[in-house]
Design a protein around this motif. Structure first.
Motif, PDB file in Angstrom:
ATOM      1  N   GLU A 221      -2.395   2.059 -20.631  1.00 23.51           N
ATOM      2  CA  GLU A 221      -3.617   2.829 -20.465  1.00 23.51           C
ATOM      3  C   GLU A 221      -4.787   1.946 -20.035  1.00 23.51           C
ATOM      4  O   GLU A 221      -4.940   0.819 -20.499  1.00 23.51           O
ATOM      5  N   GLY A 222      -5.590   2.504 -19.146  1.00 24.17           N
ATOM      6  CA  GLY A 222      -6.794   1.804 -18.726  1.00 24.17           C
ATOM      7  C   GLY A 222      -6.578   0.748 -17.673  1.00 24.17           C
ATOM      8  O   GLY A 222      -7.514   0.044 -17.298  1.00 24.17           O
ATOM      9  N   VAL A 223      -5.351   0.607 -17.189  1.00 24.86           N
ATOM     10  CA  VAL A 223      -5.037  -0.390 -16.165  1.00 24.86           C
ATOM     11  C   VAL A 223      -4.523   0.336 -14.926  1.00 24.86           C
ATOM     12  O   VAL A 223      -3.571   1.116 -15.003  1.00 24.86           O
ATOM     13  N   GLU A 224      -5.163   0.089 -13.804  1.00 21.96           N
ATOM     14  CA  GLU A 224      -4.735   0.685 -12.540  1.00 21.96           C
ATOM     15  C   GLU A 224      -4.252  -0.420 -11.604  1.00 21.96           C
ATOM     16  O   GLU A 224      -4.963  -1.385 -11.359  1.00 21.96           O
ATOM     17  N   LEU A 225      -3.036  -0.268 -11.113  1.00 23.94           N
ATOM     18  CA  LEU A 225      -2.468  -1.227 -10.176  1.00 23.94           C
ATOM     19  C   LEU A 225      -2.373  -0.564  -8.803  1.00 23.94           C
ATOM     20  O   LEU A 225      -1.694   0.448  -8.650  1.00 23.94           O
ATOM     21  N   ARG A 226      -3.076  -1.122  -7.837  1.00 18.91           N
ATOM     22  CA  ARG A 226      -3.095  -0.563  -6.481  1.00 18.91           C
ATOM     23  C   ARG A 226      -2.213  -1.420  -5.578  1.00 18.91           C
ATOM     24  O   ARG A 226      -2.481  -2.602  -5.376  1.00 18.91           O
ATOM     25  N   LEU A 227      -1.173  -0.792  -5.037  1.00 15.96           N
ATOM     26  CA  LEU A 227      -0.225  -1.519  -4.184  1.00 15.96           C
ATOM     27  C   LEU A 227      -0.237  -0.914  -2.791  1.00 15.96           C
ATOM     28  O   LEU A 227      -0.063   0.293  -2.633  1.00 15.96           O
ATOM     29  N   ARG A 228      -0.487  -1.750  -1.790  1.00 16.33           N
ATOM     30  CA  ARG A 228      -0.470  -1.317  -0.392  1.00 16.33           C
ATOM     31  C   ARG A 228       0.600  -2.091   0.358  1.00 16.33           C
ATOM     32  O   ARG A 228       0.683  -3.310   0.266  1.00 16.33           O
ATOM     33  N   GLY A 229       1.385  -1.369   1.134  1.00 15.27           N
ATOM     34  CA  GLY A 229       2.398  -2.016   1.923  1.00 15.27           C
ATOM     35  C   GLY A 229       3.589  -1.077   2.110  1.00 15.27           C
ATOM     36  O   GLY A 229       3.652  -0.022   1.485  1.00 15.27           O
ATOM     37  N   PRO A 230       4.489  -1.453   2.989  1.00 19.21           N
ATOM     38  CA  PRO A 230       4.489  -2.707   3.763  1.00 19.21           C
ATOM     39  C   PRO A 230       3.444  -2.704   4.876  1.00 19.21           C
ATOM     40  O   PRO A 230       3.176  -1.673   5.486  1.00 19.21           O
ATOM     41  N   LEU A 231       2.856  -3.895   5.129  1.00 22.34           N
ATOM     42  CA  LEU A 231       1.806  -4.084   6.121  1.00 22.34           C
ATOM     43  C   LEU A 231       2.161  -5.261   7.036  1.00 22.34           C
ATOM     44  O   LEU A 231       2.988  -6.101   6.677  1.00 22.34           O
ATOM     45  N   PRO A 232       1.506  -5.346   8.179  1.00 18.08           N
ATOM     46  CA  PRO A 232       1.643  -6.570   8.971  1.00 18.08           C
ATOM     47  C   PRO A 232       1.201  -7.766   8.117  1.00 18.08           C
ATOM     48  O   PRO A 232       0.347  -7.629   7.226  1.00 18.08           O
ATOM     49  N   PRO A 233       1.739  -8.938   8.363  1.00 24.17           N
ATOM     50  CA  PRO A 233       1.470 -10.102   7.498  1.00 24.17           C
ATOM     51  C   PRO A 233       0.095 -10.729   7.753  1.00 24.17           C
ATOM     52  O   PRO A 233      -0.021 -11.902   8.142  1.00 24.17           O
ATOM     53  N   TYR A 234      -0.963  -9.981   7.481  1.00 25.10           N
ATOM     54  CA  TYR A 234      -2.327 -10.439   7.758  1.00 25.10           C
ATOM     55  C   TYR A 234      -2.634 -11.763   7.075  1.00 25.10           C
ATOM     56  O   TYR A 234      -3.324 -12.617   7.628  1.00 25.10           O
ATOM     57  N   SER A 235      -2.153 -11.944   5.855  1.00 23.03           N
ATOM     58  CA  SER A 235      -2.543 -13.109   5.052  1.00 23.03           C
ATOM     59  C   SER A 235      -1.654 -14.322   5.277  1.00 23.03           C
ATOM     60  O   SER A 235      -1.885 -15.377   4.672  1.00 23.03           O
ATOM     61  N   PHE A 236      -0.662 -14.198   6.141  1.00 24.85           N
ATOM     62  CA  PHE A 236       0.320 -15.277   6.276  1.00 24.85           C
ATOM     63  C   PHE A 236       0.447 -15.797   7.706  1.00 24.85           C
ATOM     64  O   PHE A 236       1.470 -16.332   8.094  1.00 24.85           O
ATOM     65  N   VAL A 237      -0.620 -15.629   8.464  1.00 27.15           N
ATOM     66  CA  VAL A 237      -0.617 -16.091   9.855  1.00 27.15           C
ATOM     67  C   VAL A 237      -1.302 -17.448   9.907  1.00 27.15           C
ATOM     68  O   VAL A 237      -2.411 -17.598   9.418  1.00 27.15           O
TER      69      VAL A 237
END
Length: 237
Positions: A221-237
């Motif tokens: 309770e009281g914890v929200e986990l937001r998961l987005r994906g699959p996405l292009p690898p924006y953070s790994f270029v």
């Protein structure tokens, strides 16, 4: 003529961009600039490039459409080259590095995970589990307590909140790391107790998403986990 650059990919990429528009109020046609085995997807740069929702979404839409058909190196929003010759020069100069990175990212996707704590739920937990915080809070609420008591309560709550955020963040990272090849983690903030991007092999995307769902339930309770994906690898270029 300056050009806006969206992404770099292999020359063999199908570039399925029919009906996709680029940035700008009156978007120019998307086209390819190639050199050897590499291609950059570009359009004529608009006279005015605004950090507007319209242009940011257009930028991301082009990248996501490309990524759906093969590996890409997505460029950050706002990358403008002086002309197409400059883009060709970049492809030539960095050919080996770009090709190697595209090979490494083939068949892989990014998942972004953000965790948010409800402040009221967190405060109740601190007051329930910390006898010292509860005593100070009761004294202050009943009209007693000193300035030092209020200061002590504020410091105690802040310390407990930070400790809980760090613990939840580590729990989230530990649960998801086994399904990922690499990660980029942003330090916890007042807004997010965890903010991380994971590079995941395409064959494990469903596993990762399922693990994220199970984690969201386990955190309670009281914890929200937001998961987005699959996405292009924006953070790994």
């Amino acid at each position: 003529m300056s050009v806006y650059v969206y992404a770099i990919t292999k020359a063999a990429h199908p570039l399925g961009l029919d009906h996709v528009k680029g940035v700008g109020e009156d978007p120019a046609e998307l086209h390819a600039v190639s050199s050897g085995e590499l291609t950059a997807v570009v359009s004529e740069a608009p006279e005015v490039l605004s950090v507007s929702r319209r242009d940011v979404e257009a930028h991301l839409t082009v990248q996501e459409q490309l990524w759906a058909d093969g590996a890409i190196l997505p460029l950050s929003f706002g990358f403008v080259a002086p002309d197409e010759a400059a883009v060709e020069g970049l492809l030539q100069e960095q050919a080996e590095e770009f090709s190697q990175r595209l090979d490494e990212l083939t068949g892989r996707a990014e998942f972004n995970v953000k965790g948010v704590l409800d402040e009221d739920t967190l405060l109740r937990a601190v007051l329930t589990e910390s006898a010292q915080a509860r005593e100070l809070n009761d004294a202050i609420r009943e009209g007693g307590g000193t300035y030092e008591d209020r200061l002590a309560l504020g410091e105690l709550v802040a310390q407990e909140v930070q400790r809980r955020q760090e613990a939840l963040g580590e729990e989230a990272l530990a649960a998801l790391r086994p399904y990922a090849l690499a990660e980029q983690v942003t330090p916890p903030s007042q807004q997010y107790f965890v903010n991380a991007s994971f590079l995941v092999d395409g064959e494990r995307s469903d596993e990762f998403a399922e693990a994220g769902g199970e984690l969201a339930e386990a955190l309670g309770e009281g914890v929200e986990l937001r998961l987005r994906g699959p996405l292009p690898p924006y953070s790994f270029v």
